[in-house]
Design an enzyme around this catalytic site. Structure first.
Site, PDB file in Angstrom:
ATOM      1  N   ASP A 178      -2.103  -5.882   8.763  1.00  0.00           N
ATOM      2  CA  ASP A 178      -2.909  -4.711   8.380  1.00  0.00           C
ATOM      3  C   ASP A 178      -4.207  -5.275   7.808  1.00  0.00           C
ATOM      4  OD1 ASP A 178      -2.367  -1.826   6.156  1.00  0.00           O
ATOM      5  OD2 ASP A 178      -4.092  -2.487   7.339  1.00  0.00           O
ATOM      6  N   TRP A 197       0.844  -1.189   0.000  1.00  0.00           N
ATOM      7  CA  TRP A 197       0.000   0.000   0.000  1.00  0.00           C
ATOM      8  C   TRP A 197       0.885   1.246   0.000  1.00  0.00           C
ATOM      9  CZ3 TRP A 197      -1.817   2.734   4.870  1.00  0.00           C
ATOM     10  CH2 TRP A 197      -2.659   3.813   4.533  1.00  0.00           C
ATOM     11  N   LYS A 227     -13.624   0.743   4.509  1.00  0.00           N
ATOM     12  CA  LYS A 227     -14.205   0.086   3.344  1.00  0.00           C
ATOM     13  C   LYS A 227     -15.384  -0.799   3.710  1.00  0.00           C
ATOM     14  CE  LYS A 227      -9.903   1.431   2.538  1.00  0.00           C
ATOM     15  NZ  LYS A 227      -9.298   1.312   1.288  1.00  0.00           N
TER      16      LYS A 227
HETATM   17  C1  LIG Z   1      -3.914  -1.967   3.109  1.00  0.00           C
HETATM   18  C2  LIG Z   1      -4.474  -0.683   3.636  1.00  0.00           C
HETATM   19  N1  LIG Z   1      -4.234  -0.345   4.945  1.00  0.00           N
HETATM   20  C3  LIG Z   1      -4.720   0.803   5.460  1.00  0.00           C
HETATM   21  C4  LIG Z   1      -5.450   1.676   4.698  1.00  0.00           C
HETATM   22  C5  LIG Z   1      -5.892   2.952   5.406  1.00  0.00           C
HETATM   23  O1  LIG Z   1      -7.208   3.265   5.285  1.00  0.00           O
HETATM   24  P1  LIG Z   1      -7.868   4.182   6.413  1.00  0.00           P
HETATM   25  O2  LIG Z   1      -8.932   4.976   5.679  1.00  0.00           O
HETATM   26  O3  LIG Z   1      -6.823   5.054   7.014  1.00  0.00           O
HETATM   27  O4  LIG Z   1      -8.455   3.264   7.404  1.00  0.00           O
HETATM   28  C6  LIG Z   1      -5.703   1.401   3.326  1.00  0.00           C
HETATM   29  C7  LIG Z   1      -6.435   2.357   2.465  1.00  0.00           C
HETATM   30  N2  LIG Z   1      -6.370   2.268   1.232  1.00  0.00           N
HETATM   31  C8  LIG Z   1      -7.020   3.047   0.212  1.00  0.00           C
HETATM   32  C9  LIG Z   1      -7.219   4.521   0.521  1.00  0.00           C
HETATM   33  C10 LIG Z   1      -5.947   5.230   0.921  1.00  0.00           C
HETATM   34  O5  LIG Z   1      -4.927   5.109   0.218  1.00  0.00           O
HETATM   35  O6  LIG Z   1      -5.993   5.915   1.959  1.00  0.00           O
HETATM   36  C11 LIG Z   1      -6.274   2.863  -1.139  1.00  0.00           C
HETATM   37  O7  LIG Z   1      -5.339   2.045  -1.187  1.00  0.00           O
HETATM   38  O8  LIG Z   1      -6.696   3.456  -2.120  1.00  0.00           O
HETATM   39  C12 LIG Z   1      -5.223   0.183   2.804  1.00  0.00           C
HETATM   40  O9  LIG Z   1      -5.447  -0.155   1.531  1.00  0.00           O
END
Ligand SMILES: Cc1[nH+]cc(COP(=O)(O)O)c(/C=N/[C@@H](CC(=O)O)C(=O)O)c1O
Length: 401
Positions: A213, A132, A249
């Site tokens: 994660d 990520w 998500k």
């Molecule tokens: C693997 C992974 N871990 C943590 C997050 C963090 O999400 P949060 O909203 O802080 O709980 C994301 C978010 N991924 C998507 C959005 C981003 O980049 O923030 C993405 O990969 O598009 C992940 O894809």
């Protein structure tokens, strides 16, 4: 003399910067396949029905805005650990899990990284290649050194399992191995159960610490339990481990910033001490977390009817993405005369398809077709509708010429 004159312009974020570029585009054909955020078939953001019902309940109840404790809403911390490990799990029964409500997945990962920096100053983090887009920055800013383990094999468009195990084995003992619990981002390729067992073997052999994660529990397969398989396997194997969670998500709570960091310890006493040190790190960082999202999760999971409805909505979201995968695969296979094997589109799971397109190709997709995706070739299928699959297939094939 101005003190800020010397500040240089920061580069756009590899993922969220794509959304900024998308918003600036005025072309009606534009398609945002960058950020991993679920859209409906009409390409609109989606607020789950259970979220609206929970918020209605909360409004009727009339709740105050008092500070939460540093560790967050107790009812949330309880249900988030039970969702992850299973309420009947011995680590829950024995009180061995230290859970802190974090600022979504990112904030939970960051708090854990701060903990690692402070209590394991000589330890390294091992992260998958690719991973990520924000993991490296989180560890860099928390001053935790990291190195990569091989993960994606472009030749097989699959998992480089031998490379992964070899790199984890070669790392210094006691490293923190960052693992995607399910729906690996950006590749959409997950280890098989047998491979997870072998990964656990090498981590055990090296006294590494697993650091999961989990940002897509229930969203990848549609099942909360199936998507927690890897975490529960490692717990069953007796590891002390860390797990960062996000409800962005699977419950669509993106902007509510709701998640948690869970630390499974060898005793409840150790858990109490770990929790106290996580609180000490959180207080000067953000003091205490936002209450709204925590109450939504606690209400949804706490009410059997809402919980069941949530599961149905997760299956719907996961199902829509699976349909889009199928349609895109069909369009690509029909249209592409090069004989290229597009079956990886069907094999990958979660929100993303890791297409193998190069940066120049993704630039071409944007410049000529107004399709926005990350430069590593990842497309978010959650932002794609069935009706737009043909357009995307045409653009992908065009990008090879
Ligand atoms: C693997 C992974 N871990 C943590 C997050 C963090 O999400 P949060 O909203 O802080 O709980 C994301 C978010 N991924 C998507 C959005 C981003 O980049 O923030 C993405 O990969 O598009 C992940 O894809």
């Amino acid at each position: 003399v101005s003190r800020f004159e010397g500040v240089t312009m920061a580069p756009p974020d590899p993922i969220l910067g794509v959304s900024e570029a998308f918003r600036a585009d005025t072309n009606d054909l534009k398609l945002n396949l960058g950020v991993g955020a679920y859209r409906t078939e009409e390409l609109q953001p989606y607020v789950l029905n259970v979220v609206k019902k929970a918020e209605k309940l909360m409004l009727e109840r009339g709740e105050n805005k008092e500070y939460l404790p540093i560790e967050g809403l107790a009812a949330f911390n309880k249900v988030t650990a039970e969702l992850l490990f299973g309420a009947d799990n011995s680590v829950i029964q024995e009180g061995r899990v230290a859970t802190i409500q974090g600022l979504s997945g990112t904030g939970s990962l960051r708090l854990a990284a701060a903990f690692i920096h402070r209590y394991f100053p000589d330890a390294k983090a091992l992260i998958s290649s690719p991973t990520w887009g924000n993991h490296k920055n989180i560890f860099n800013d928390a001053r935790v050194p990291w190195s990569e383990y091989r993960y994606y094999d472009p030749r097989t468009v699959g998992l480089d399992f031998d490379g992964m195990v070899a790199d984890i084995k070669a790392a210094p003992d006691g490293s923190f191995v960052l693992l995607h619990g399910c729906a690996h981002n950006p590749t959409g390729i997950d280890p098989t159960p047998e491979q997870w067992e072998k990964i656990a073997d090498v981590i055990q052999e090296k006294n590494h610490i697993p650091f999961f994660d989990v940002a897509y529990q229930g969203f990848a397969s549609g099942s909360l339990d199936a998507d927690a398989y890897s975490v529960r396997l490692f717990v069953r194997r007796g590891f002390e481990l860390l797990v960062a969670q996000s409800y962005s998500k699977n419950l669509g709570l993106y902007a509510e910033r709701i998640g948690a960091i869970n630390v499974v310890c060898s005793s409840s006493d150790a858990g109490t001490r770990v929790k106290s040190q996580l609180k000490r790190l959180a207080r000067p960082m953000y003091s205490n977390p936002p209450v709204h999202g925590a109450r939504i999760v606690a209400n949804v999971v706490g009410d059997p009817n809402l919980f069941n409805e949530w599961k149905q909505e997760m299956e719907l979201m996961a199902g829509r993405i699976k349909n889009v995968r199928q349609r895109l695969y069909e369009n690509l296979s029909e249209k592409d005369k090069s004989g290229k094997d597009w079956s990886f589109v069907l094999k990958q799971i979660g929100m993303f398809s890791y297409t193998g397109l190069h940066k120049a190709q993704s630039d071409h997709m944007t410049d000529k077709w107004h399709i926005y995706m990350t430069k590593d070739g990842r497309i978010s299928l959650a932002g794609l509708s069935l009706s737009k699959c043909e357009y995307l297939a045409d653009a992908i094939i065009d990008s090879f010429h």
